[in-house]
Design a protein around this motif. Structure first.
Motif, PDB file in Angstrom:
ATOM      1  N   LEU A   1       2.441   1.791  -3.326  1.00  0.00           N
ATOM      2  CA  LEU A   1       1.427   2.157  -4.326  1.00  0.00           C
ATOM      3  C   LEU A   1       1.013   3.620  -4.154  1.00  0.00           C
ATOM      4  O   LEU A   1       0.842   4.351  -5.138  1.00  0.00           O
TER       5      LEU A   1
ATOM      6  N   LYS B   1      -4.712  20.930  -0.346  1.00  0.00           N
ATOM      7  CA  LYS B   1      -4.059  19.669   0.009  1.00  0.00           C
ATOM      8  C   LYS B   1      -4.592  18.588  -0.920  1.00  0.00           C
ATOM      9  O   LYS B   1      -5.800  18.378  -1.013  1.00  0.00           O
TER      10      LYS B   1
ATOM     11  N   GLY C   1      -2.546  12.368  -0.083  1.00  0.00           N
ATOM     12  CA  GLY C   1      -1.611  12.151   1.001  1.00  0.00           C
ATOM     13  C   GLY C   1      -2.007  12.706   2.359  1.00  0.00           C
ATOM     14  O   GLY C   1      -1.165  12.848   3.234  1.00  0.00           O
ATOM     15  N   ASP C   2      -3.278  13.035   2.546  1.00  0.00           N
ATOM     16  CA  ASP C   2      -3.714  13.397   3.894  1.00  0.00           C
ATOM     17  C   ASP C   2      -5.002  12.619   4.185  1.00  0.00           C
ATOM     18  O   ASP C   2      -5.378  11.737   3.419  1.00  0.00           O
TER      19      ASP C   2
ATOM     20  N   ARG D   1       1.358   9.298  -5.919  1.00  0.00           N
ATOM     21  CA  ARG D   1       1.761  10.690  -5.670  1.00  0.00           C
ATOM     22  C   ARG D   1       2.758  11.170  -6.712  1.00  0.00           C
ATOM     23  O   ARG D   1       2.702  12.305  -7.157  1.00  0.00           O
TER      24      ARG D   1
ATOM     25  N   GLU E   1       2.916   5.963  -2.934  1.00  0.00           N
ATOM     26  CA  GLU E   1       4.069   6.719  -3.444  1.00  0.00           C
ATOM     27  C   GLU E   1       3.992   6.873  -4.957  1.00  0.00           C
ATOM     28  O   GLU E   1       4.193   7.944  -5.518  1.00  0.00           O
TER      29      GLU E   1
ATOM     30  N   GLY F   1      -8.076   9.331  -2.676  1.00  0.00           N
ATOM     31  CA  GLY F   1      -8.747   8.066  -2.916  1.00  0.00           C
ATOM     32  C   GLY F   1      -8.496   7.094  -1.786  1.00  0.00           C
ATOM     33  O   GLY F   1      -8.069   7.487  -0.698  1.00  0.00           O
TER      34      GLY F   1
ATOM     35  N   GLU G   1       0.810  -1.217   0.000  1.00  0.00           N
ATOM     36  CA  GLU G   1       0.000   0.000   0.000  1.00  0.00           C
ATOM     37  C   GLU G   1       0.849   1.276   0.000  1.00  0.00           C
ATOM     38  O   GLU G   1       0.560   2.219  -0.730  1.00  0.00           O
ATOM     39  N   LEU G   2       1.910   1.279   0.823  1.00  0.00           N
ATOM     40  CA  LEU G   2       2.732   2.483   0.933  1.00  0.00           C
ATOM     41  C   LEU G   2       3.446   2.773  -0.386  1.00  0.00           C
ATOM     42  O   LEU G   2       3.503   3.915  -0.838  1.00  0.00           O
TER      43      LEU G   2
END
Lengths: 336, 336
Positions: B6, B24, B27-28, B11, B8, B129, B3-4
């Motif tokens: 993906l 923003k 990523g929040d 982004r 990245e 998302g 997940e992390l």
């Protein structure tokens, strides 16, 4: 039950909630809203059967309520007020709920009960969505809008900030662990069947937190929050996320992490580590925030501080400092 | 791929598109936007494997592009400009795409290529998302925001209005019918294998419309549209929906319905009725609208008129009028 009937049902149930902001709600190609006064917040959250919920121990009502609550938690984490929701619903043509003896229609009714309860609880209005059959499991997703005059980001933490969390941590994952060791009897009552017998007064609040969490905002009672995130995947990984966005490090104290007596007692009976539930259990829907000011509020606990760098560490009761690893729930995909 | 990683990837790919409106983005806990100048439009659309797409004949690129296009079509149907998108992605841990020899990562890359193309095509920016593994099929959903100074609803049609549709109808469903009778060879080229051999110049535009539709707005070139809907489930059912919301009836002329020469020719070769594709095939992503004024624009066809009452009828070439039934794609659920 077909799509047209289901849409009718949704309009009857959810279409009556009026707001001056809604120019067109359920039943057009898109919903039409007067823009919010503050900034517009948008978040979305997926819930998939057998991954985010299990029908053998979670009622459709709880699933519906939690779908709303999870999204609301994200809006609270931005210091916002939740406002409007879109609902995506993918339901298999035949539900395999034999032990619950439910038709698809009955399942949907109960799911909507929970969604309706969640919407009322948080003053959210359903304005649209999409429906589909599903060739497999039940897939739910909601998109929630909110508004905020002064949103708080993950990225605002500064060295010297104090770190706070709301409520207690680990209750939900400890409750889930108990649920996994149980089966649901026909009437819906939970019966422990495996190697654990946990007293009802211990079990009840943990199951409540696991099945039907009720996020609470903090931005109205705390001045000058610098950074905030909701704890959905576990304290360790969510603190790591906040620090990463802020380009800072953090130190937390093991003994300061708020762990309920229920989690401690249930962990003892289960032979598990209560700290592990609190650090990496996930599904807490509590808030983690940083501020320069000392906070004295019931239910809000200082657990550490922000520092320069990018290291996260935890100091135990004997003063020994060790790295805090970003452990918690992470989706992973295999290589073909 | 986890997940992390993906997130990245997302982004890196989508996080760079700047807009003054975004306070923003990805990523929040939620995206933060300056409100739109006009009214805010919100729509969401689900795409489920084996129901809305089939990996045996649809490429990940096409799936991604279509996810954007379907949602854009809903915004155009409100006379709005698409603006920002949220993406929900549920991917099985192991993709069963042996004939495509793709890893999950490769599949995601190609899917993102299509999404990126769709976003660029319609000047939409991805702002957030949610991701999840899937215990079954691939589930995608997108929520799209838009803005409009003067949105057009389904409910504005009045007796005497003329009924117009854009483009030609039935191309997509006719293309799908051809695809269902084919297999995809390893390289991605489509080969007819069953009882049909349709010339490439006929097949190509139909497959294009089925796999990668490109909705176009009309509100900038047409004055005073009273009511509008996008034709996603079929002309008959979508006209019925519009009439129902407007509490009016309608008459359409069979001979006026725009059917491409490709649909006519392919239907002849397939031994199927071209009118049936046009009336109830669905997935056209053309626009159906009503207005008091006569429209003279290329690619926009007058097909009938709105009348009082709640009857919908179609008049054939010999002047015989028969009821127009709301046929088209409808999801149905069984009674367990």
């Amino acid at each position: 039950l077909d799509e047209l009937e289901l849409i009718e049902e949704i309009r009857r149930r959810f279409g009556t909630e009026a707001s001056d902001r809604i120019k067109k709600g359920i039943g057009d190609d898109a919903a039409v809203l007067l823009p919010s006064r503050g900034l517009l917040l948008l978040t979305t959250d997926i819930m998939v059967e057998n991954l985010h919920f299990d029908l053998s121990f979670m009622s459709p009502r709880d699933i519906g309520f939690k779908l709303v609550a999870r999204n609301v938690s994200d809006i609270f984490a931005m210091a916002g007020e939740p406002e409007f929701m879109l609902l995506d619903l993918c339901l298999p043509q035949q539900l395999l709920l034999s032990h619950q003896k439910r038709t698809v229609h009955e399942f949907v009714e109960a799911l909507f009960d929970g969604i309706e309860e969640g919407l009322k609880r948080y003053s959210v209005i359903l304005i649209g969505g999409d429906l589909s059959t599903s060739p497999g499991k039940i897939y739910l997703s909601a998109t929630l809008t909110g508004s905020s005059e002064r949103p708080v980001f993950r990225s605002g933490a500064r060295p010297g900030d104090l770190i706070y969390v709301t409520g207690t941590l680990g209750d939900s994952s400890c409750g889930l662990e108990i649920l996994k060791r149980t089966i649901t009897s026909r009437g819906g009552e939970v019966t422990v069947v495996k190697d654990t017998e946990i007293p009802s007064e211990i079990k009840k609040p943990l199951l409540k937190k696991a099945l039907s969490p009720e996020p609470e905002p903090v931005h109205k009672k705390i001045n000058k929050i610098n950074a905030m995130i909701d704890i959905s995947d576990g304290l360790a990984i969510d603190l790591w996320r906040l620090c990463r966005e802020s380009a800072v490090g953090a130190v937390i104290y093991q003994d300061k992490i708020p762990i309920s007596k229920e989690v401690r007692e249930a962990s003892r009976l289960l032979g598990l580590d209560p700290l592990s539930f609190a650090l990496s259990g996930g599904e807490d829907y509590e808030l983690l925030f940083t501020t320069e000011n000392r906070v004295k509020e019931e239910g809000i606990t200082e657990i550490g501080f922000i520092k320069e760098g990018d290291n996260l560490s935890i100091i135990d009761g004997s003063g020994i400092e060790r790295p805090l690893k970003p452990e918690g729930y992470i989706h992973r995909w295999g290589q073909k």
